[in-house]
Write a protein that holds these residues in place. Structure first.
Motif, PDB file in Angstrom:
ATOM      1  N   CYS A  47      59.530  23.100  44.245  1.00  0.00           N
ATOM      2  CA  CYS A  47      58.323  22.874  44.288  1.00  0.00           C
ATOM      3  C   CYS A  47      57.951  23.249  43.417  1.00  0.00           C
ATOM      4  N   PRO A  48      57.295  22.660  42.978  1.00  0.00           N
ATOM      5  CA  PRO A  48      56.003  22.223  42.009  1.00  0.00           C
ATOM      6  C   PRO A  48      54.620  23.136  42.534  1.00  0.00           C
ATOM      7  N   ARG A  49      53.989  24.519  42.019  1.00  0.00           N
ATOM      8  CA  ARG A  49      52.415  24.275  42.150  1.00  0.00           C
ATOM      9  C   ARG A  49      51.743  25.469  41.647  1.00  0.00           C
ATOM     10  N   VAL A  50      50.622  25.274  41.805  1.00  0.00           N
ATOM     11  CA  VAL A  50      49.287  25.279  40.649  1.00  0.00           C
ATOM     12  C   VAL A  50      48.703  26.813  41.690  1.00  0.00           C
ATOM     13  N   ALA A  51      48.885  27.986  41.605  1.00  0.00           N
ATOM     14  CA  ALA A  51      48.310  29.130  42.786  1.00  0.00           C
ATOM     15  C   ALA A  51      47.494  29.897  41.446  1.00  0.00           C
ATOM     16  N   PHE A  52      46.091  29.626  41.952  1.00  0.00           N
ATOM     17  CA  PHE A  52      44.692  30.017  41.193  1.00  0.00           C
ATOM     18  C   PHE A  52      44.076  31.021  41.857  1.00  0.00           C
ATOM     19  N   TRP A  53      42.924  31.998  41.863  1.00  0.00           N
ATOM     20  CA  TRP A  53      42.117  32.958  42.179  1.00  0.00           C
ATOM     21  C   TRP A  53      41.132  33.379  41.148  1.00  0.00           C
ATOM     22  N   SER A  54      40.273  34.479  41.690  1.00  0.00           N
ATOM     23  CA  SER A  54      38.929  35.330  40.842  1.00  0.00           C
ATOM     24  C   SER A  54      39.412  35.945  41.207  1.00  0.00           C
ATOM     25  N   SER A  55      39.291  36.786  39.695  1.00  0.00           N
ATOM     26  CA  SER A  55      38.659  38.059  40.024  1.00  0.00           C
ATOM     27  C   SER A  55      37.801  38.307  39.223  1.00  0.00           C
ATOM     28  N   PHE A  66      35.255  26.064  40.045  1.00  0.00           N
ATOM     29  CA  PHE A  66      36.638  26.171  41.136  1.00  0.00           C
ATOM     30  C   PHE A  66      36.654  27.199  42.440  1.00  0.00           C
ATOM     31  N   PHE A  67      35.638  27.409  43.032  1.00  0.00           N
ATOM     32  CA  PHE A  67      36.028  27.884  43.823  1.00  0.00           C
ATOM     33  C   PHE A  67      33.820  27.610  44.475  1.00  0.00           C
ATOM     34  N   GLY A  68      33.163  26.652  44.007  1.00  0.00           N
ATOM     35  CA  GLY A  68      31.708  26.926  44.924  1.00  0.00           C
ATOM     36  C   GLY A  68      31.981  26.007  46.105  1.00  0.00           C
ATOM     37  N   HIS A  69      33.185  25.429  46.675  1.00  0.00           N
ATOM     38  CA  HIS A  69      33.192  24.516  47.623  1.00  0.00           C
ATOM     39  C   HIS A  69      33.840  25.200  48.754  1.00  0.00           C
ATOM     40  N   SER A  71      35.607  29.172  51.248  1.00  0.00           N
ATOM     41  CA  SER A  71      34.797  30.256  51.142  1.00  0.00           C
ATOM     42  C   SER A  71      36.335  30.662  50.764  1.00  0.00           C
ATOM     43  N   VAL A  72      37.005  30.393  50.633  1.00  0.00           N
ATOM     44  CA  VAL A  72      39.178  31.634  49.843  1.00  0.00           C
ATOM     45  C   VAL A  72      38.615  31.762  48.606  1.00  0.00           C
ATOM     46  N   ASN A  73      39.400  32.900  47.931  1.00  0.00           N
ATOM     47  CA  ASN A  73      38.841  33.221  46.969  1.00  0.00           C
ATOM     48  C   ASN A  73      40.537  32.798  45.896  1.00  0.00           C
ATOM     49  N   ARG A  74      41.576  31.975  47.568  1.00  0.00           N
ATOM     50  CA  ARG A  74      42.781  32.261  46.321  1.00  0.00           C
ATOM     51  C   ARG A  74      43.122  30.752  47.405  1.00  0.00           C
ATOM     52  N   ILE A  75      43.490  30.129  45.836  1.00  0.00           N
ATOM     53  CA  ILE A  75      43.940  28.428  45.936  1.00  0.00           C
ATOM     54  C   ILE A  75      45.562  27.795  45.752  1.00  0.00           C
ATOM     55  N   GLN A 134      47.615  31.548  57.926  1.00  0.00           N
ATOM     56  CA  GLN A 134      47.644  32.702  58.355  1.00  0.00           C
ATOM     57  C   GLN A 134      47.109  33.726  57.612  1.00  0.00           C
ATOM     58  N   THR A 135      47.289  33.675  56.105  1.00  0.00           N
ATOM     59  CA  THR A 135      47.280  34.548  54.828  1.00  0.00           C
ATOM     60  C   THR A 135      45.279  34.409  54.070  1.00  0.00           C
ATOM     61  N   ASN A 136      45.089  32.857  54.809  1.00  0.00           N
ATOM     62  CA  ASN A 136      43.161  32.642  54.477  1.00  0.00           C
ATOM     63  C   ASN A 136      43.909  31.948  52.996  1.00  0.00           C
ATOM     64  N   ILE A 137      44.872  31.465  52.146  1.00  0.00           N
ATOM     65  CA  ILE A 137      44.434  30.722  51.234  1.00  0.00           C
ATOM     66  C   ILE A 137      44.691  29.348  51.805  1.00  0.00           C
ATOM     67  N   GLU A 138      43.442  28.713  50.682  1.00  0.00           N
ATOM     68  CA  GLU A 138      43.123  27.543  51.041  1.00  0.00           C
ATOM     69  C   GLU A 138      44.214  26.954  50.185  1.00  0.00           C
TER      70      GLU A 138
END
Length: 169
Positions: A47-55, A66-69, A71-75, A134-138
């Motif tokens: 499965c192709p996927r793009v994971a991104f998060w703030s640092s 990327f995160f202004g809309h 409440s998570v910090n990983r998508i 359960q991981t709170n990832i969008e």
């Protein structure tokens, strides 16, 4: 440190070192993912996927973009065409001993062992979408990942881009 390997095969008893098909210049390793990045692998292998998060490196502009809309910090974004397969896939989490592993890419959570490894345990992951919840990832579902991929790699967010060779054109 907890390290994992995820597979659709529940019967792996030994992980041999190998050279990745996608990088023939790489040394032979057994690959693992750390606990913090494990949700990037709650998907069918191809499965192709793009994971991104703030640092701490993420600019205010990119935080807003990327995160202004949310409440998570990983998508994690996937393509629409993979949703049915995600719902149907039986995935297994292999817990691996950490002693022989070295960090290969801290940003992506990749670890590598130069020697073969016997898993400590194997457990079914269960409902993949529920595990992600359960991981709170969008989770984002989009017809194509390419535009998002291009935006992400030209930004200041941290990311892991997996199996893009299988993405829709």
């Amino acid at each position: 440190m907890k390290l994992f390997h995820f597979s659709e095969d529940p019967n792996i008893t030994y992980f041999e070192t190998h050279v990745p098909k996608t990088n023939s210049k790489e040394q032979p390793f057994v690959w693992a993912i750390d606990e913090g990045h494990a949700p990037h692998y709650y998907f069918p292998r191809e499965c192709p996927r793009v994971a991104f998060w703030s640092s701490s490196e993420t600019t205010d502009d990119d935080l807003n973009r990327f995160f202004g809309h949310t409440s998570v910090n990983r998508i994690i974004a996937i393509e629409t065409s993979w949703l049915k397969r995600i719902r149907e896939t039986q995935l297994y989490a292999y817990k691996l001993p950490s002693e022989t592993f070295e960090c290969h890419d801290a940003n992506a959570g990749y670890y590598a062992s130069r020697t073969a490894v016997t898993p400590l345990s194997v457990e079914p992951v269960g409902d993949l979408l529920e595990r992600l919840v359960q991981t709170n990832i969008e989770l984002r579902i989009t017809p194509s990942l390419w535009k998002l991929r291009d935006e992400i790699i030209n930004s200041s967010v941290s990311f892991s881009i997996i199996r893009m060779r299988n993405a829709s054109i």
